[in-house]
Design a protein around this motif. Sequence first.
Motif, short mmCIF file in Angstrom:
data_model
loop_
_atom_site.label_atom_id
_atom_site.label_comp_id
_atom_site.label_asym_id
_atom_site.label_seq_id
_atom_site.Cartn_x
_atom_site.Cartn_y
_atom_site.Cartn_z
N TRP A 28 0.85 -1.18 0.00
CA TRP A 28 0.00 0.00 0.00
C TRP A 28 0.88 1.23 0.00
N SER A 29 0.50 2.24 -0.73
CA SER A 29 1.15 3.55 -0.68
C SER A 29 0.06 4.57 -0.39
N ILE A 30 0.42 5.57 0.40
CA ILE A 30 -0.54 6.62 0.74
C ILE A 30 0.15 7.96 0.57
N LYS A 37 -4.75 27.06 6.05
CA LYS A 37 -5.02 28.38 5.52
C LYS A 37 -5.42 29.26 6.70
N GLN A 38 -4.80 30.41 6.79
CA GLN A 38 -5.04 31.33 7.89
C GLN A 38 -6.53 31.59 8.06
N GLY A 39 -7.05 31.38 9.27
CA GLY A 39 -8.45 31.66 9.57
C GLY A 39 -9.43 30.58 9.16
N GLU A 40 -8.95 29.47 8.61
CA GLU A 40 -9.84 28.39 8.20
C GLU A 40 -9.46 27.08 8.89
N THR A 41 -10.39 26.15 8.89
CA THR A 41 -10.16 24.84 9.49
C THR A 41 -9.13 24.07 8.68
N SER A 42 -8.19 23.46 9.38
CA SER A 42 -7.17 22.65 8.72
C SER A 42 -7.81 21.40 8.15
N ARG A 43 -7.23 20.92 7.05
CA ARG A 43 -7.79 19.74 6.39
C ARG A 43 -6.70 18.75 6.06
N LEU A 44 -7.10 17.50 5.95
CA LEU A 44 -6.22 16.43 5.50
C LEU A 44 -6.83 15.83 4.24
N ILE A 45 -6.04 15.82 3.17
CA ILE A 45 -6.49 15.22 1.92
C ILE A 45 -5.52 14.08 1.63
N TYR A 46 -6.05 12.91 1.37
CA TYR A 46 -5.18 11.76 1.16
C TYR A 46 -5.71 10.86 0.05
N ARG A 47 -4.82 10.06 -0.48
CA ARG A 47 -5.17 9.08 -1.49
C ARG A 47 -4.39 7.80 -1.22
N PRO A 48 -5.05 6.75 -0.76
CA PRO A 48 -4.35 5.46 -0.64
C PRO A 48 -4.36 4.73 -1.97
N ARG A 49 -3.37 3.91 -2.18
CA ARG A 49 -3.31 3.14 -3.43
C ARG A 49 -2.76 1.75 -3.14
N ARG A 50 -3.54 0.77 -3.53
CA ARG A 50 -3.12 -0.62 -3.38
C ARG A 50 -2.39 -1.03 -4.65
N HIS A 51 -1.22 -1.59 -4.47
CA HIS A 51 -0.44 -2.06 -5.62
C HIS A 51 -0.66 -3.56 -5.75
N ARG A 52 -1.31 -3.93 -6.80
CA ARG A 52 -1.55 -5.35 -7.07
C ARG A 52 -0.64 -5.76 -8.21
N LYS A 53 0.52 -6.21 -7.85
CA LYS A 53 1.46 -6.61 -8.87
C LYS A 53 2.11 -7.93 -8.47
N HIS A 54 2.69 -8.53 -9.41
CA HIS A 54 3.45 -9.72 -9.12
C HIS A 54 4.90 -9.32 -8.98
N LYS A 55 5.60 -10.02 -8.15
CA LYS A 55 6.98 -9.69 -7.85
C LYS A 55 7.78 -9.47 -9.14
N ASP A 60 5.85 -0.32 -7.60
CA ASP A 60 5.22 -0.61 -6.30
C ASP A 60 5.23 0.61 -5.39
N SER A 61 5.20 1.79 -5.98
CA SER A 61 5.09 3.03 -5.22
C SER A 61 4.36 4.07 -6.08
N LEU A 62 4.10 5.21 -5.48
CA LEU A 62 3.41 6.27 -6.19
C LEU A 62 4.37 6.97 -7.15
N SER A 63 3.86 7.39 -8.29
CA SER A 63 4.67 8.12 -9.27
C SER A 63 4.41 9.61 -9.11
N TRP A 64 5.19 10.42 -9.81
CA TRP A 64 4.99 11.86 -9.73
C TRP A 64 3.61 12.24 -10.26
#
Length: 185
Positions: A28-30, A37-55, A60-64
Amino acid sequence: MTPPRARTWGRRGHTPVVRVRGRSWRRWSIAAMCCYKQGETSRLIYRPRRHRKHKGKGRDSLSWRDYRDLAVRAHLQLKAPIVLVWDNLNTHLAAGMRQYADDHDWLAIVQLPSYAPDLNPAEGVWSLLRRGPLANTAFTNDDHLERTLRRGLRHIQLRPDLIDGCLAGTGLSLTHHPTTIRGDQ
Protein backbone atom coordinates in the motif's frame (compact mmCIF):
# COMPACT_ATOMS: atom_id res chain seq x y z
CA MET A 1 0.98 -6.44 5.95
CA THR A 2 3.84 -6.42 8.49
CA PRO A 3 2.52 -4.63 11.61
CA PRO A 4 4.54 -1.86 13.24
CA ARG A 5 5.71 -2.58 16.76
CA ALA A 6 4.35 -0.65 19.71
CA ARG A 7 4.32 -1.02 23.46
CA THR A 8 1.61 -3.09 25.06
CA TRP A 9 0.74 -4.71 28.37
CA GLY A 10 1.43 -8.31 29.29
CA ARG A 11 1.78 -10.51 32.34
CA ARG A 12 5.13 -10.22 34.03
CA GLY A 13 7.54 -12.71 32.54
CA HIS A 14 5.31 -13.46 29.52
CA THR A 15 6.12 -11.42 26.42
CA PRO A 16 3.01 -10.97 24.28
CA VAL A 17 3.52 -12.45 20.82
CA VAL A 18 1.37 -11.59 17.83
CA ARG A 19 1.69 -14.06 14.99
CA VAL A 20 1.41 -12.66 11.51
CA ARG A 21 1.61 -14.16 8.08
CA GLY A 22 4.97 -13.76 6.40
CA ARG A 23 5.97 -10.69 4.51
CA SER A 24 3.91 -10.11 1.46
CA TRP A 25 4.50 -8.79 -2.04
CA ARG A 26 1.30 -6.79 -1.64
CA ARG A 27 1.92 -3.15 -0.86
CA TRP A 28 0.00 0.00 0.00
CA SER A 29 1.15 3.55 -0.68
CA ILE A 30 -0.54 6.62 0.74
CA ALA A 31 -0.04 10.24 -0.26
CA ALA A 32 -1.39 12.83 2.15
CA MET A 33 -1.51 16.60 2.31
CA CYS A 34 -2.01 18.63 5.46
CA CYS A 35 -3.79 21.76 4.23
CA TYR A 36 -3.55 24.96 6.24
CA LYS A 37 -5.02 28.38 5.52
CA GLN A 38 -5.04 31.33 7.89
CA GLY A 39 -8.45 31.66 9.57
CA GLU A 40 -9.84 28.39 8.20
CA THR A 41 -10.16 24.84 9.49
CA SER A 42 -7.17 22.65 8.72
CA ARG A 43 -7.79 19.74 6.39
CA LEU A 44 -6.22 16.43 5.50
CA ILE A 45 -6.49 15.22 1.92
CA TYR A 46 -5.18 11.76 1.16
CA ARG A 47 -5.17 9.08 -1.49
CA PRO A 48 -4.35 5.46 -0.64
CA ARG A 49 -3.31 3.14 -3.43
CA ARG A 50 -3.12 -0.62 -3.38
CA HIS A 51 -0.44 -2.06 -5.62
CA ARG A 52 -1.55 -5.35 -7.07
CA LYS A 53 1.46 -6.61 -8.87
CA HIS A 54 3.45 -9.72 -9.12
CA LYS A 55 6.98 -9.69 -7.85
CA GLY A 56 9.30 -8.03 -10.33
CA LYS A 57 6.56 -6.51 -12.51
CA GLY A 58 5.38 -2.93 -12.43
CA ARG A 59 5.82 -0.04 -10.02
CA ASP A 60 5.22 -0.61 -6.30
CA SER A 61 5.09 3.03 -5.22
CA LEU A 62 3.41 6.27 -6.19
CA SER A 63 4.67 8.12 -9.27
CA TRP A 64 4.99 11.86 -9.73
CA ARG A 65 1.71 11.71 -11.68
CA ASP A 66 -0.07 10.39 -8.57
CA TYR A 67 1.26 13.33 -6.55
CA ARG A 68 0.28 15.73 -9.35
CA ASP A 69 -3.26 14.29 -9.35
CA LEU A 70 -3.46 14.70 -5.56
CA ALA A 71 -2.41 18.36 -5.88
CA VAL A 72 -5.03 18.91 -8.61
CA ARG A 73 -7.75 17.33 -6.43
CA ALA A 74 -6.70 19.51 -3.50
CA HIS A 75 -6.81 22.61 -5.71
CA LEU A 76 -10.32 21.72 -6.86
CA GLN A 77 -11.55 20.95 -3.33
CA LEU A 78 -9.98 23.97 -1.66
CA LYS A 79 -10.66 26.40 -4.54
CA ALA A 80 -7.34 28.09 -3.78
CA PRO A 81 -3.75 28.17 -4.95
CA ILE A 82 -1.55 25.40 -3.52
CA VAL A 83 1.92 25.78 -2.05
CA LEU A 84 3.41 22.32 -1.69
CA VAL A 85 6.05 22.09 1.00
CA TRP A 86 7.56 18.67 0.81
CA ASP A 87 10.57 16.52 1.36
CA ASN A 88 13.13 15.34 -1.17
CA LEU A 89 11.49 12.09 -2.18
CA ASN A 90 12.66 11.23 -5.70
CA THR A 91 9.13 11.43 -7.15
CA HIS A 92 8.72 14.93 -5.65
CA LEU A 93 11.89 15.99 -7.45
CA ALA A 94 10.87 14.50 -10.81
CA ALA A 95 11.28 16.71 -13.87
CA GLY A 96 7.64 16.06 -14.86
CA MET A 97 6.38 17.38 -11.52
CA ARG A 98 8.60 20.44 -11.70
CA GLN A 99 7.44 21.14 -15.27
CA TYR A 100 3.79 20.77 -14.24
CA ALA A 101 4.27 23.27 -11.41
CA ASP A 102 6.01 25.70 -13.77
CA ASP A 103 3.11 25.47 -16.24
CA HIS A 104 0.38 26.18 -13.65
CA ASP A 105 0.37 29.43 -11.71
CA TRP A 106 -1.85 28.02 -8.94
CA LEU A 107 0.86 25.53 -7.89
CA ALA A 108 4.13 26.42 -6.18
CA ILE A 109 6.63 23.95 -4.74
CA VAL A 110 8.98 24.57 -1.81
CA GLN A 111 11.49 21.86 -0.94
CA LEU A 112 12.33 21.08 2.67
CA PRO A 113 16.00 20.68 3.53
CA SER A 114 17.41 17.18 3.11
CA TYR A 115 16.94 14.86 6.08
CA ALA A 116 14.51 17.15 7.89
CA PRO A 117 11.43 14.99 8.60
CA ASP A 118 10.85 17.03 11.76
CA LEU A 119 9.76 19.94 9.52
CA ASN A 120 7.17 17.92 7.61
CA PRO A 121 3.63 17.98 9.11
CA ALA A 122 2.69 14.84 7.13
CA GLU A 123 5.19 12.90 9.27
CA GLY A 124 2.94 13.72 12.22
CA VAL A 125 0.02 12.08 10.41
CA TRP A 126 2.06 8.90 9.86
CA SER A 127 3.09 8.95 13.51
CA LEU A 128 -0.55 9.24 14.62
CA LEU A 129 -1.44 6.26 12.42
CA ARG A 130 1.48 4.10 13.61
CA ARG A 131 0.83 4.84 17.28
CA GLY A 132 -2.95 4.55 16.93
CA PRO A 133 -4.95 2.20 14.71
CA LEU A 134 -1.96 0.42 13.16
CA ALA A 135 -0.15 -0.29 16.44
CA ASN A 136 0.00 -3.94 17.49
CA THR A 137 -2.49 -5.02 14.84
CA ALA A 138 -2.03 -8.25 12.96
CA PHE A 139 -3.85 -7.71 9.69
CA THR A 140 -5.67 -10.77 8.43
CA ASN A 141 -5.83 -9.64 4.80
CA ASP A 142 -5.58 -6.62 2.49
CA ASP A 143 -9.16 -5.55 3.17
CA HIS A 144 -8.57 -5.50 6.92
CA LEU A 145 -5.52 -3.27 6.39
CA GLU A 146 -7.45 -0.99 4.02
CA ARG A 147 -10.38 -0.59 6.44
CA THR A 148 -8.01 0.20 9.31
CA LEU A 149 -6.04 2.73 7.26
CA ARG A 150 -9.14 4.50 5.98
CA ARG A 151 -10.73 4.56 9.44
CA GLY A 152 -7.55 5.99 10.99
CA LEU A 153 -7.12 8.63 8.29
CA ARG A 154 -10.81 9.56 8.49
CA HIS A 155 -10.46 9.96 12.27
CA ILE A 156 -7.60 12.41 11.71
CA GLN A 157 -9.57 14.20 8.96
CA LEU A 158 -12.46 14.82 11.33
CA ARG A 159 -10.18 16.25 14.03
CA PRO A 160 -8.66 19.53 12.77
CA ASP A 161 -6.92 19.89 16.13
CA LEU A 162 -4.83 16.81 15.30
CA ILE A 163 -3.88 18.31 11.93
CA ASP A 164 -2.99 21.60 13.67
CA GLY A 165 -0.90 19.58 16.12
CA CYS A 166 1.06 18.09 13.22
CA LEU A 167 2.01 21.63 12.17
CA ALA A 168 2.73 22.70 15.75
CA GLY A 169 5.01 19.68 16.14
CA THR A 170 7.24 21.04 13.37
CA GLY A 171 7.75 24.37 15.13
CA LEU A 172 6.61 26.15 11.97
CA SER A 173 3.69 28.58 11.73
CA LEU A 174 1.46 30.00 9.02
CA THR A 175 2.37 33.60 9.65
CA HIS A 176 5.60 35.39 8.92
CA HIS A 177 6.87 37.54 11.75
CA PRO A 178 9.72 39.74 10.52
CA THR A 179 12.59 40.07 12.94
CA THR A 180 13.26 43.64 14.02
CA ILE A 181 16.45 44.72 15.71
CA ARG A 182 15.90 47.27 18.40
CA GLY A 183 18.64 49.59 19.52
CA ASP A 184 19.19 50.44 23.17
CA GLN A 185 17.21 53.52 24.08
